[in-house]
Design an enzyme around this catalytic site. Sequence first.
Site, PDB file in Angstrom:
ATOM      1  N   TYR A   1     -12.645  -2.207  -3.685  1.00  0.00           N
ATOM      2  CA  TYR A   1     -13.092  -2.365  -2.290  1.00  0.00           C
ATOM      3  C   TYR A   1     -14.612  -2.331  -2.162  1.00  0.00           C
ATOM      4  O   TYR A   1     -15.131  -2.006  -1.090  1.00  0.00           O
ATOM      5  CB  TYR A   1     -12.479  -1.266  -1.426  1.00  0.00           C
TER       6      TYR A   1
ATOM      7  N   THR B   1      -5.455  -6.910  10.871  1.00  0.00           N
ATOM      8  CA  THR B   1      -5.776  -5.656  10.174  1.00  0.00           C
ATOM      9  C   THR B   1      -5.224  -4.448  10.931  1.00  0.00           C
ATOM     10  O   THR B   1      -4.648  -3.544  10.329  1.00  0.00           O
ATOM     11  CB  THR B   1      -7.310  -5.524  10.014  1.00  0.00           C
TER      12      THR B   1
ATOM     13  N   PHE C   1     -15.635   3.749   6.894  1.00  0.00           N
ATOM     14  CA  PHE C   1     -14.284   4.120   6.454  1.00  0.00           C
ATOM     15  C   PHE C   1     -14.084   3.959   4.943  1.00  0.00           C
ATOM     16  O   PHE C   1     -12.974   4.164   4.441  1.00  0.00           O
ATOM     17  CB  PHE C   1     -13.230   3.306   7.219  1.00  0.00           C
TER      18      PHE C   1
ATOM     19  N   LYS D   1       0.826  -1.214   0.000  1.00  0.00           N
ATOM     20  CA  LYS D   1       0.000   0.000   0.000  1.00  0.00           C
ATOM     21  C   LYS D   1       0.865   1.273   0.000  1.00  0.00           C
ATOM     22  O   LYS D   1       2.072   1.213   0.275  1.00  0.00           O
ATOM     23  CB  LYS D   1      -0.912  -0.028   1.222  1.00  0.00           C
TER      24      LYS D   1
ATOM     25  N   HIS E   1      -2.196  -5.332   1.572  1.00  0.00           N
ATOM     26  CA  HIS E   1      -3.506  -5.966   1.356  1.00  0.00           C
ATOM     27  C   HIS E   1      -3.256  -7.418   0.960  1.00  0.00           C
ATOM     28  O   HIS E   1      -2.277  -7.712   0.268  1.00  0.00           O
ATOM     29  CB  HIS E   1      -4.267  -5.284   0.211  1.00  0.00           C
TER      30      HIS E   1
ATOM     31  N   ASN F   1      -1.828   0.248   6.972  1.00  0.00           N
ATOM     32  CA  ASN F   1      -1.332  -1.042   7.478  1.00  0.00           C
ATOM     33  C   ASN F   1      -0.489  -1.796   6.443  1.00  0.00           C
ATOM     34  O   ASN F   1      -0.333  -3.010   6.521  1.00  0.00           O
ATOM     35  CB  ASN F   1      -2.488  -1.880   8.032  1.00  0.00           C
TER      36      ASN F   1
ATOM     37  N   ARG G   1      -2.298 -14.323   4.602  1.00  0.00           N
ATOM     38  CA  ARG G   1      -3.003 -13.656   5.708  1.00  0.00           C
ATOM     39  C   ARG G   1      -2.201 -13.789   7.005  1.00  0.00           C
ATOM     40  O   ARG G   1      -2.122 -12.855   7.792  1.00  0.00           O
ATOM     41  CB  ARG G   1      -4.412 -14.244   5.890  1.00  0.00           C
TER      42      ARG G   1
ATOM     43  N   ARG H   1       2.566  -6.511   9.130  1.00  0.00           N
ATOM     44  CA  ARG H   1       1.885  -5.353   9.731  1.00  0.00           C
ATOM     45  C   ARG H   1       2.471  -4.995  11.095  1.00  0.00           C
ATOM     46  O   ARG H   1       2.495  -3.828  11.466  1.00  0.00           O
ATOM     47  CB  ARG H   1       0.389  -5.624   9.798  1.00  0.00           C
TER      48      ARG H   1
ATOM     49  N   GLU I   1      -9.701 -10.802  -7.473  1.00  0.00           N
ATOM     50  CA  GLU I   1      -8.756  -9.684  -7.294  1.00  0.00           C
ATOM     51  C   GLU I   1      -7.579  -9.785  -8.268  1.00  0.00           C
ATOM     52  O   GLU I   1      -7.099  -8.765  -8.771  1.00  0.00           O
ATOM     53  CB  GLU I   1      -8.260  -9.656  -5.841  1.00  0.00           C
TER      54      GLU I   1
HETATM   55  P1  IDP Z   1      -7.873  -6.649   5.763  1.00  0.00           P
HETATM   56  O1  IDP Z   1      -7.075  -5.672   4.943  1.00  0.00           O
HETATM   57  O2  IDP Z   1      -7.098  -7.162   6.938  1.00  0.00           O
HETATM   58  O3  IDP Z   1      -8.476  -7.762   4.930  1.00  0.00           O
HETATM   59  P2  IDP Z   1     -10.558  -5.522   5.867  1.00  0.00           P
HETATM   60  O4  IDP Z   1     -11.501  -5.705   6.998  1.00  0.00           O
HETATM   61  O5  IDP Z   1     -10.820  -6.243   4.595  1.00  0.00           O
HETATM   62  O6  IDP Z   1      -9.080  -5.840   6.416  1.00  0.00           O
HETATM   63  O7  IDP Z   1     -10.501  -3.966   5.593  1.00  0.00           O
HETATM   64  C1  IDP Z   1      -9.884  -3.477   4.415  1.00  0.00           C
HETATM   65  C2  IDP Z   1      -9.000  -2.306   4.792  1.00  0.00           C
HETATM   66  O8  IDP Z   1      -9.829  -1.247   5.305  1.00  0.00           O
HETATM   67  C3  IDP Z   1      -8.012  -2.589   5.934  1.00  0.00           C
HETATM   68  O9  IDP Z   1      -6.803  -3.151   5.492  1.00  0.00           O
HETATM   69  C4  IDP Z   1      -7.793  -1.215   6.522  1.00  0.00           C
HETATM   70  O10 IDP Z   1      -6.831  -0.502   5.753  1.00  0.00           O
HETATM   71  C5  IDP Z   1      -9.143  -0.555   6.335  1.00  0.00           C
HETATM   72  N1  IDP Z   1      -9.950  -0.643   7.557  1.00  0.00           N
HETATM   73  C6  IDP Z   1     -10.530  -1.744   8.078  1.00  0.00           C
HETATM   74  N2  IDP Z   1     -11.184  -1.466   9.213  1.00  0.00           N
HETATM   75  C7  IDP Z   1     -11.005  -0.139   9.419  1.00  0.00           C
HETATM   76  C8  IDP Z   1     -11.444   0.766  10.448  1.00  0.00           C
HETATM   77  O11 IDP Z   1     -12.135   0.414  11.408  1.00  0.00           O
HETATM   78  N3  IDP Z   1     -11.060   2.071  10.298  1.00  0.00           N
HETATM   79  C9  IDP Z   1     -10.289   2.493   9.264  1.00  0.00           C
HETATM   80  N4  IDP Z   1      -9.859   1.682   8.277  1.00  0.00           N
HETATM   81  C10 IDP Z   1     -10.210   0.386   8.363  1.00  0.00           C
HETATM   82 MG    MG Z   2      -9.935  -7.694   3.463  1.00  0.00          MG
END
Ligand code: IDP
Ligand code: MG
Length: 136
Positions: free
Chosen positions: A52, A94, A60, A12, A118, A115, A88, A105, A129
């Site tokens: 997304y 996350t 968010f 990212k 992805h 973070n 993962r 991370r 994807e």
């Molecule tokens: P992941 O990347 O671990 O799969 P997801 O739940 O799919 O997590 O969320 C996608 C992306 O959205 C996350 O990597 C993070 O950058 C962002 N995100 C997820 N939850 C939050 C939140 O509560 N606040 C702000 N950004 C979030």
């Molecule tokens: Mg995800």
Amino acid sequence: MNNTEQTLSIIKPDAVERNLENEIKQMFKDKGFQIIREKKIQIEKSEAESFYKVHETKPFYNDLCAYLSSGPIVVMVLEKENAVVGNRELMGATNPKDALDGTIRKKYGISIDKNSVHGSDSPENAKIEINFFFKD
Ligand code: IDP
Ligand code: MG
């Protein structure tokens, strides 16, 4: 049983900006992932919104899409036995605060939004994807 899989990984903008591309790729290679395809690109916000789309109802969503399109990213197809779950695990939680030692991370993530990486969350989504970024 052999279950060679491919998964989509993205380095990212926060990580590309800090020149962490090679360090993160090395972490994948050290875990036995092969980088099958890769490209450094910057996407439009509309493309991030499409990528997304599963998160479109989340509070968010707008910030997330603005962020992913805010600077260069490195998109990769990773291949390994059970690549989806393996990626993962290597990525970590996350929220970097919750990520375990040895994960990307934990090592490089700044915050829940910045973070660093992805990764696809299922083999089905990995196919979708990969096709999103590597159509040919
Ligand atoms: P992941 O990347 O671990 O799969 P997801 O739940 O799919 O997590 O969320 C996608 C992306 O959205 C996350 O990597 C993070 O950058 C962002 N995100 C997820 N939850 C939050 C939140 O509560 N606040 C702000 N950004 C979030
Ligand atoms: Mg995800």
